[in-house]
Design an enzyme around this catalytic site. Structure first.
Site, mmCIF file in Angstrom:
data_model
loop_
_atom_site.group_PDB
_atom_site.id
_atom_site.type_symbol
_atom_site.label_atom_id
_atom_site.label_comp_id
_atom_site.label_asym_id
_atom_site.label_seq_id
_atom_site.Cartn_x
_atom_site.Cartn_y
_atom_site.Cartn_z
ATOM 1 N N GLY A 34 1.546 -7.210 13.322
ATOM 2 C CA GLY A 34 0.289 -6.484 13.111
ATOM 3 C C GLY A 34 -0.114 -6.543 11.649
ATOM 4 C CD GLN A 81 -0.391 -2.799 10.033
ATOM 5 O OE1 GLN A 81 -1.191 -2.726 10.972
ATOM 6 N NE2 GLN A 81 0.868 -3.115 10.197
ATOM 7 C CG ASP A 131 6.961 1.332 10.681
ATOM 8 O OD1 ASP A 131 6.140 1.551 11.587
ATOM 9 O OD2 ASP A 131 6.740 0.535 9.749
ATOM 10 N NE ARG A 189 9.721 -0.798 12.440
ATOM 11 C CZ ARG A 189 10.271 -1.460 11.425
ATOM 12 N NH1 ARG A 189 11.572 -1.386 11.205
ATOM 13 N NH2 ARG A 189 9.538 -2.206 10.628
ATOM 14 C CE LYS A 205 8.302 -5.546 10.142
ATOM 15 N NZ LYS A 205 6.904 -5.374 10.557
ATOM 16 C CB SER A 206 5.452 -3.526 4.133
ATOM 17 O OG SER A 206 5.408 -2.861 5.352
HETATM 18 C C1 S3P Z 1 2.563 -1.422 7.695
HETATM 19 C C2 S3P Z 1 1.924 -0.243 7.922
HETATM 20 C C3 S3P Z 1 2.164 0.629 9.080
HETATM 21 C C4 S3P Z 1 3.504 0.307 9.727
HETATM 22 C C5 S3P Z 1 3.705 -1.165 9.908
HETATM 23 C C6 S3P Z 1 3.658 -1.877 8.564
HETATM 24 C C7 S3P Z 1 2.182 -2.230 6.535
HETATM 25 O O1 S3P Z 1 1.146 0.419 10.047
HETATM 26 O O2 S3P Z 1 3.613 0.963 10.969
HETATM 27 O O3 S3P Z 1 4.956 -1.427 10.509
HETATM 28 O O4 S3P Z 1 2.898 -3.203 6.200
HETATM 29 O O5 S3P Z 1 1.141 -1.931 5.939
HETATM 30 P P1 S3P Z 1 -0.288 1.163 9.920
HETATM 31 O O6 S3P Z 1 -0.832 0.829 8.622
HETATM 32 O O7 S3P Z 1 -1.110 0.605 11.031
HETATM 33 O O8 S3P Z 1 0.006 2.606 10.105
#
Ligand code: S3P
Length: 436
Positions: free
Chosen positions: A92, A166, A316, A391, A21-22
């Site tokens: 997010g 993020q 996660d 999740r 996903k990321s």
């Molecule tokens: C993600 C970073 C993580 C993770 C999220 C995806 C990303 O969040 O929990 O599901 O794709 O960069 P944070 O960067 O806020 O820790």
């Protein structure tokens, strides 16, 4: 949507890991920024990457999907202001990374999301972006996010108060989009997919380990050397299958094409320390990312203590790790995980709520949880609320492997955000899950 998972003591077979996903979200954002023809395979057709894809098309990207390939086409025009609000749904990552891209391109846009996303903290991104010269506002730190054109300054340096991939990615994207040098310090190591991908596409990214973290710097000057891109499988999705295979009896499963980036796969070391029988084979590099196949066999797990820098690496996976802890002998203590309180749900509360229903002894802390292994026998179906968190929903569905009358989980529709084939895959492996 309510799902019911029957009890089944054993699971077996082979599964293919769904796209990360990321990485899927980064591939379309960075691909659109590169403004070249590019095709992406292995893209996760989950709701989160798809809302990011529409968001990019709303600002003028030309991204389409044929069969399982995503095509990004070179545009004649620069990005433009969207005519409507951009809705990032439950994502997010989508919202925070798009904030960086939009601020860095000096557009005007309003960003919104679903009920959960509208409650998630955004100042962690708007504060550094504004310090960089952007013009981002959010009332009380929450969406809606209003972005107006700003002037991004050169040589911006930021020490992140929290370890967040993020936030790091948003600032990096603002630097790349505005073609300005930027440097970010992270207090503990977070997933580095953005850095890997930008480097893979020819940009100058420096990553330097320092005593208590890492400094990442983007230096403008290089052109994007874009090539077609392959998205590896999502370790966070594989984690559900790995733990299912470990806690079920007489089970042997394999998961193909799992992303094994060391900033993501810390759970493997933890599970091995807990006594998990896990083997990794066929390691390879795909579009700059480590990938391989994972083989798991039923194991007798024991509790462990988990804290410190590894938390960002497994953030996660903590909901499903809690299920492993509930099935282990002894106590598992997870600390330094305050960030779980601001995910798609307050995951510490949600884990505790589910464990209470399972009658698993545990203690909740502000920054973690301690779980005494052992799910007592229950004589009825256990009903659990996932709080709309994908999740949490998948984790408690897996717990049915240890619950005689099965587990019924409410509010499961968001499983589609990250793992659209989850139910099908679990059924194929032998754990019956159906809609109720
Ligand atoms: C993600 C970073 C993580 C993770 C999220 C995806 C990303 O969040 O929990 O599901 O794709 O960069 P944070 O960067 O806020 O820790």
């Amino acid at each position: 949507m309510r799902l019911f998972a029957k009890n089944k003591s054993s699971i077996n077979g082979q599964a293919i890991c769904p796209g990360d996903k990321s990485i899927s979200q980064r591939a379309i954002i960075i691909g659109a920024l590169a403004n070249q023809d590019i095709s992406i395979s292995g893209f996760l057709k989950g709701e989160d990457p798809l809302s990011t894809l529409s968001a990019l098309n709303q600002i003028g990207a030309d991204i389409s999907m044929t069969n399982n390939i995503v095509n990004i086409s070179k545009r004649e025009m620069p990005f433009y202001n969207p005519s409507n609000s951009i809705d990032l749904g439950n994502s997010g990552t989508g919202m925070r990374l798009m904030m960086g891209l939009i601020a860095g391109t000096s557009l005007k846009a309003k960003l919104i999301g679903d009920e959960s996303l509208m409650k998630r903290p955004m100042s962690r991104v708007s504060i550094p972006l504004n310090a960089m010269g952007a013009n981002v506002s959010n009332l009380k730190g929450l969406p809606p996010i209003e972005i107006k054109p700003g002037v991004i300054r050169d040589n911006f340096a930021y020490d992140m108060p929290i370890a967040s991939a993020q936030v790091k990615s948003s600032i990096l994207l603002a630097g790349v989009a505005s073609n300005k040098k930027v440097s970010i310090f992270e207090p503990s190591i977070t997933r580095d997919h953005t850095e890997i991908m930008l480097k893979h596409f020819g940009l100058n990214i420096k990553s330097e380990k320092e005593t208590d973290g890492k400094r990442i710097t983007f230096i403008p000057g290089n052109k994007f050397l874009v090539e077609d891109y392959d998205v590896v499988g999502d370790f966070s999705s594989a984690a559900f299958l790995i733990i299912a295979g470990l806690v079920a009896s007489d089970s042997k499963i394999s998961i193909k094409n799992v992303g094994l980036n060391p900033t993501r796969s810390g759970l493997i070391d933890i599970l091995i320390k807990m006594g998990g029988n896990i083997k990794i084979k066929n390691k390879n590099i795909l579009s700059g990312e480590l990938v391989g196949d994972i083989f798991v066999e039923s194991s007798e797990l024991k509790g462990v203590d988990i804290r410190g820098g590894v938390i960002a690496n497994i953030i996660d996976e903590i909901p499903i790790l809690s299920i492993a802890a509930a099935c282990a002998e002894g106590t598992t203590r997870i600390s330094d995980a305050h960030e779980l309180r601001v995910k798609e749900s307050d995951r510490l509360e949600a884990i505790s709520g589910g464990l209470t229903k399972l009658k698993v002894k545990h203690e909740l802390f502000e920054d973690g949880i301690s779980i005494d292994g052992g799910i007592p026998e229950n004589n009825k179906v256990i009903e659990i609320d996932s709080y709309g968190d994908h999740r949490i929903a998948m984790s408690f569905l897996i717990s049915s492997l240890k619950v005689k009358n099965g587990v019924s989980v409410d509010n499961c529709k968001n499983i589609y955000t990250s793992y659209p084939n989850f139910v099908e895959t679990m059924n194929d492996l032998g754990l019956p899950i159906n809609e109720q």
